[in-house]
Design an enzyme around this catalytic site. Structure first.
Site, PDB file in Angstrom:
ATOM      1  N   ASP A   1     -47.681 -28.573 -64.351  1.00 13.17           N
ATOM      2  CA  ASP A   1     -47.706 -27.353 -65.182  1.00 13.17           C
ATOM      3  C   ASP A   1     -49.336 -26.931 -65.409  1.00 13.17           C
ATOM      4  O   ASP A   1     -49.872 -27.179 -66.301  1.00 13.17           O
ATOM      5  CB  ASP A   1     -46.940 -27.537 -66.605  1.00 13.17           C
ATOM      6  CG  ASP A   1     -45.891 -27.855 -66.319  1.00 13.17           C
ATOM      7  OD1 ASP A   1     -45.031 -26.980 -65.573  1.00 13.17           O
ATOM      8  OD2 ASP A   1     -44.970 -28.485 -67.169  1.00 13.17           O
TER       9      ASP A   1
ATOM     10  N   LYS B   1     -42.955 -31.135 -59.566  1.00 14.65           N
ATOM     11  CA  LYS B   1     -42.118 -30.020 -59.946  1.00 14.65           C
ATOM     12  C   LYS B   1     -43.110 -28.553 -60.158  1.00 14.65           C
ATOM     13  O   LYS B   1     -44.379 -28.910 -60.561  1.00 14.65           O
ATOM     14  CB  LYS B   1     -41.543 -30.188 -61.318  1.00 14.65           C
ATOM     15  CG  LYS B   1     -40.551 -28.975 -62.020  1.00 14.65           C
ATOM     16  CD  LYS B   1     -39.928 -29.585 -63.113  1.00 14.65           C
ATOM     17  CE  LYS B   1     -40.445 -29.343 -64.601  1.00 14.65           C
ATOM     18  NZ  LYS B   1     -40.866 -28.174 -64.874  1.00 14.65           N
TER      19      LYS B   1
ATOM     20  N   ASP C   1     -38.819 -25.054 -60.417  1.00 16.35           N
ATOM     21  CA  ASP C   1     -38.256 -24.750 -61.485  1.00 16.35           C
ATOM     22  C   ASP C   1     -38.387 -23.655 -62.151  1.00 16.35           C
ATOM     23  O   ASP C   1     -39.221 -23.482 -62.877  1.00 16.35           O
ATOM     24  CB  ASP C   1     -38.788 -26.101 -62.417  1.00 16.35           C
ATOM     25  CG  ASP C   1     -38.198 -25.965 -63.856  1.00 16.35           C
ATOM     26  OD1 ASP C   1     -37.067 -25.504 -63.995  1.00 16.35           O
ATOM     27  OD2 ASP C   1     -38.773 -26.434 -64.678  1.00 16.35           O
TER      28      ASP C   1
ATOM     29  N   LYS D   1     -35.716 -21.752 -63.362  1.00 20.76           N
ATOM     30  CA  LYS D   1     -34.709 -21.232 -64.183  1.00 20.76           C
ATOM     31  C   LYS D   1     -34.108 -20.052 -64.177  1.00 20.76           C
ATOM     32  O   LYS D   1     -34.309 -19.056 -64.985  1.00 20.76           O
ATOM     33  CB  LYS D   1     -35.281 -21.471 -65.737  1.00 20.76           C
ATOM     34  CG  LYS D   1     -35.508 -23.145 -65.819  1.00 20.76           C
ATOM     35  CD  LYS D   1     -35.816 -23.331 -67.505  1.00 20.76           C
ATOM     36  CE  LYS D   1     -36.526 -24.735 -67.514  1.00 20.76           C
ATOM     37  NZ  LYS D   1     -37.463 -25.179 -67.213  1.00 20.76           N
TER      38      LYS D   1
ATOM     39  N   ASP E   1     -29.706 -14.106 -63.617  1.00 27.36           N
ATOM     40  CA  ASP E   1     -29.752 -12.761 -63.402  1.00 27.36           C
ATOM     41  C   ASP E   1     -28.355 -12.545 -62.631  1.00 27.36           C
ATOM     42  O   ASP E   1     -27.686 -13.511 -62.901  1.00 27.36           O
ATOM     43  CB  ASP E   1     -30.616 -12.592 -62.207  1.00 27.36           C
ATOM     44  CG  ASP E   1     -31.389 -11.107 -62.310  1.00 27.36           C
ATOM     45  OD1 ASP E   1     -30.427 -10.141 -62.467  1.00 27.36           O
ATOM     46  OD2 ASP E   1     -32.527 -10.948 -62.259  1.00 27.36           O
ATOM     47  N   ILE E   2     -28.035 -11.456 -62.181  1.00 32.38           N
ATOM     48  CA  ILE E   2     -26.745 -11.097 -61.612  1.00 32.38           C
ATOM     49  C   ILE E   2     -26.658 -12.076 -60.459  1.00 32.38           C
ATOM     50  O   ILE E   2     -27.626 -12.435 -59.642  1.00 32.38           O
ATOM     51  CB  ILE E   2     -26.418  -9.664 -61.179  1.00 32.38           C
ATOM     52  CG1 ILE E   2     -27.733  -9.130 -60.189  1.00 32.38           C
ATOM     53  CG2 ILE E   2     -26.538  -8.729 -62.700  1.00 32.38           C
ATOM     54  CD1 ILE E   2     -27.438  -7.803 -59.897  1.00 32.38           C
ATOM     55  N   PRO E   3     -25.293 -12.324 -60.059  1.00 34.94           N
ATOM     56  CA  PRO E   3     -24.887 -13.430 -58.816  1.00 34.94           C
ATOM     57  C   PRO E   3     -25.540 -12.930 -57.736  1.00 34.94           C
ATOM     58  O   PRO E   3     -26.206 -13.785 -56.885  1.00 34.94           O
ATOM     59  CB  PRO E   3     -23.537 -13.070 -58.849  1.00 34.94           C
ATOM     60  CG  PRO E   3     -22.731 -12.872 -60.397  1.00 34.94           C
ATOM     61  CD  PRO E   3     -23.926 -12.022 -60.937  1.00 34.94           C
ATOM     62  N   ASN E   4     -25.682 -11.726 -57.437  1.00 32.23           N
ATOM     63  CA  ASN E   4     -26.191 -11.265 -55.983  1.00 32.23           C
ATOM     64  C   ASN E   4     -27.707 -11.630 -56.036  1.00 32.23           C
ATOM     65  O   ASN E   4     -28.157 -12.076 -55.058  1.00 32.23           O
ATOM     66  CB  ASN E   4     -26.017  -9.993 -55.734  1.00 32.23           C
ATOM     67  CG  ASN E   4     -26.517  -9.381 -54.397  1.00 32.23           C
ATOM     68  OD1 ASN E   4     -26.035  -9.932 -53.399  1.00 32.23           O
ATOM     69  ND2 ASN E   4     -27.328  -8.465 -54.479  1.00 32.23           N
ATOM     70  N   THR E   5     -28.422 -11.308 -56.900  1.00 27.80           N
ATOM     71  CA  THR E   5     -30.014 -11.564 -57.008  1.00 27.80           C
ATOM     72  C   THR E   5     -30.167 -13.142 -57.159  1.00 27.80           C
ATOM     73  O   THR E   5     -30.840 -13.563 -56.374  1.00 27.80           O
ATOM     74  CB  THR E   5     -30.390 -11.077 -58.426  1.00 27.80           C
ATOM     75  OG1 THR E   5     -30.099  -9.705 -58.352  1.00 27.80           O
ATOM     76  CG2 THR E   5     -31.977 -11.199 -58.520  1.00 27.80           C
TER      77      THR E   5
ATOM     78  N   THR F   1     -34.157 -27.263 -74.643  1.00 31.42           N
ATOM     79  CA  THR F   1     -34.365 -28.182 -75.822  1.00 31.42           C
ATOM     80  C   THR F   1     -35.306 -27.659 -76.844  1.00 31.42           C
ATOM     81  O   THR F   1     -35.489 -28.146 -77.961  1.00 31.42           O
ATOM     82  CB  THR F   1     -35.014 -29.337 -75.166  1.00 31.42           C
ATOM     83  OG1 THR F   1     -36.047 -28.974 -74.262  1.00 31.42           O
ATOM     84  CG2 THR F   1     -33.990 -30.365 -74.556  1.00 31.42           C
TER      85      THR F   1
ATOM     86  N   ARG G   1     -41.372 -39.454 -73.276  1.00 35.34           N
ATOM     87  CA  ARG G   1     -42.686 -39.946 -73.694  1.00 35.34           C
ATOM     88  C   ARG G   1     -42.676 -41.195 -73.998  1.00 35.34           C
ATOM     89  O   ARG G   1     -41.886 -41.974 -74.723  1.00 35.34           O
ATOM     90  CB  ARG G   1     -42.940 -39.014 -75.178  1.00 35.34           C
ATOM     91  CG  ARG G   1     -43.149 -37.803 -75.045  1.00 35.34           C
ATOM     92  CD  ARG G   1     -44.402 -37.366 -74.796  1.00 35.34           C
ATOM     93  NE  ARG G   1     -44.944 -35.952 -74.518  1.00 35.34           N
ATOM     94  CZ  ARG G   1     -44.463 -35.060 -73.366  1.00 35.34           C
ATOM     95  NH1 ARG G   1     -43.751 -35.578 -72.343  1.00 35.34           N
ATOM     96  NH2 ARG G   1     -44.663 -33.942 -73.431  1.00 35.34           N
TER      97      ARG G   1
ATOM     98  N   GLY H   1     -44.531 -34.391 -67.485  1.00 33.31           N
ATOM     99  CA  GLY H   1     -45.670 -33.834 -67.242  1.00 33.31           C
ATOM    100  C   GLY H   1     -46.885 -34.391 -68.019  1.00 33.31           C
ATOM    101  O   GLY H   1     -47.711 -35.423 -67.442  1.00 33.31           O
ATOM    102  N   ARG H   2     -47.187 -33.836 -69.268  1.00 35.66           N
ATOM    103  CA  ARG H   2     -48.559 -34.230 -69.848  1.00 35.66           C
ATOM    104  C   ARG H   2     -48.788 -35.611 -69.880  1.00 35.66           C
ATOM    105  O   ARG H   2     -49.990 -35.987 -69.841  1.00 35.66           O
ATOM    106  CB  ARG H   2     -48.484 -33.396 -71.187  1.00 35.66           C
ATOM    107  CG  ARG H   2     -48.838 -32.173 -71.217  1.00 35.66           C
ATOM    108  CD  ARG H   2     -48.196 -31.072 -71.937  1.00 35.66           C
ATOM    109  NE  ARG H   2     -46.751 -31.204 -72.319  1.00 35.66           N
ATOM    110  CZ  ARG H   2     -46.201 -30.397 -73.332  1.00 35.66           C
ATOM    111  NH1 ARG H   2     -46.960 -29.901 -74.243  1.00 35.66           N
ATOM    112  NH2 ARG H   2     -45.025 -30.510 -73.366  1.00 35.66           N
TER     113      ARG H   2
END
Ligand code: C5P
Length: 241
Positions: A16, A37, A64, A66, A69-73, A128, A189, A218-219
């Site tokens: 990140d 990632k 990642d 996430k 959108d619409i299925p085609n996209t 989360t 953590r 990550g951090r």
């Protein structure tokens, strides 16, 4: 066996950061890590070239973004991920059955056609970071756990390979869905690291004990003064658990 080598398969490091230079510096400092990632910030900043740079170093990519959108996209984005040979991709289960099904079909079709490996498609259930009040604001009246389970069932039926979920949810999900569905846990953590903005956290050892297949960290590693030492410390803790 060196704990770093032994546990490297299970730990995915989240890059990140805002630009390629910082990402490549981290990759260099973490030679044992197999999978990195790439999320919204780095991908929006650098585009697919960052994927290629890491692949040149024989790293695997968890993209990642996430998708929702619409299925085609979404099927089109899976096609592009396949083309770039990413190992894992995320999409929102709340995009619905058709969206997830089309994504899974697209990945299978391309795998059949080319013989190239298929990216694992991982569904995100409830972010989360969302509180109960925020869920209500977006029209979800059930509690977060019920919503996670509803969406987890849907994701499995749609042909997803697994879920991204909190380490606190692993046992509940495995009880409902069995243990043949991959579970990838952020919100990790070690006791010596700051919790930052993560709420539902566990230590790496607890997450593995709960049944996680992969840990996304990550951090605690990337912001540590010496990332390699922090990674090594986590691996040793996993070794002792
Ligand atoms: O720095 P930290 O260990 O909190 O990073 C966790 C990573 O996992 C971040 O890249 C974050 O975007 C991602 N993630 C998360 N919670 C989710 C899904 C993804 O923290 N529910």
């Amino acid at each position: 066996m060196d704990p770093k080598k032994k546990h490297a398969q299970k730990i995915i490091i989240a890059l990140d950061v805002k630009e390629k230079k910082l990402a490549l510096d981290l990759v260099k400092r973490l030679p044992h890590v197999r999978t990195f990632k790439i999320g919204l910030e780095l991908f929006t900043s650098e585009g697919p070239s960052i994927i290629q740079e890491l692949q040149k170093q024989e790293k695997k990519i968890f993209l990642d973004l996430k998708l929702h959108d619409i299925p085609n996209t979404v099927a089109g984005a899976v096609r592009s991920g396949f083309k770039h040979r990413v190992s894992m991709m995320t999409l929102h289960a709340s995009g619905g059955m058709n969206m997830m099904k089309r994504a899974a079909e697209q990945a299978h079709e391309l795998h059949e056609k080319t013989g190239d490996p298929k990216p694992l498609l991982l569904a995100v259930t409830v972010l989360t970071s969302l509180t109960r009040d925020e869920l209500k604001q977006i029209g979800i009246q059930t509690n977060a756990d019920d919503q996670v389970l509803n969406l987890a069932h849907l994701a499995k039926k749609a042909g997803m390979d697994g879920l991204v979920c909190s380490p606190k949810e692993t046992k509940m999900i495995q009880k409902e869905l069995g243990d043949d569905f991959l579970l990838v846990n952020p919100g990790i953590r070690p006791l010596w690291a700051s919790s930052d903005d993560q709420k539902r956290i566990t230590t790496p050892a607890q997450a593995v004990e709960n049944g996680a297949d992969f840990l996304v960290i990550g951090r605690p590693v990337t912001q540590a003064p010496e990332p390699s030492k922090a990674f090594g410390r986590i691996c040793r803790e996993l070794d002792r658990a």
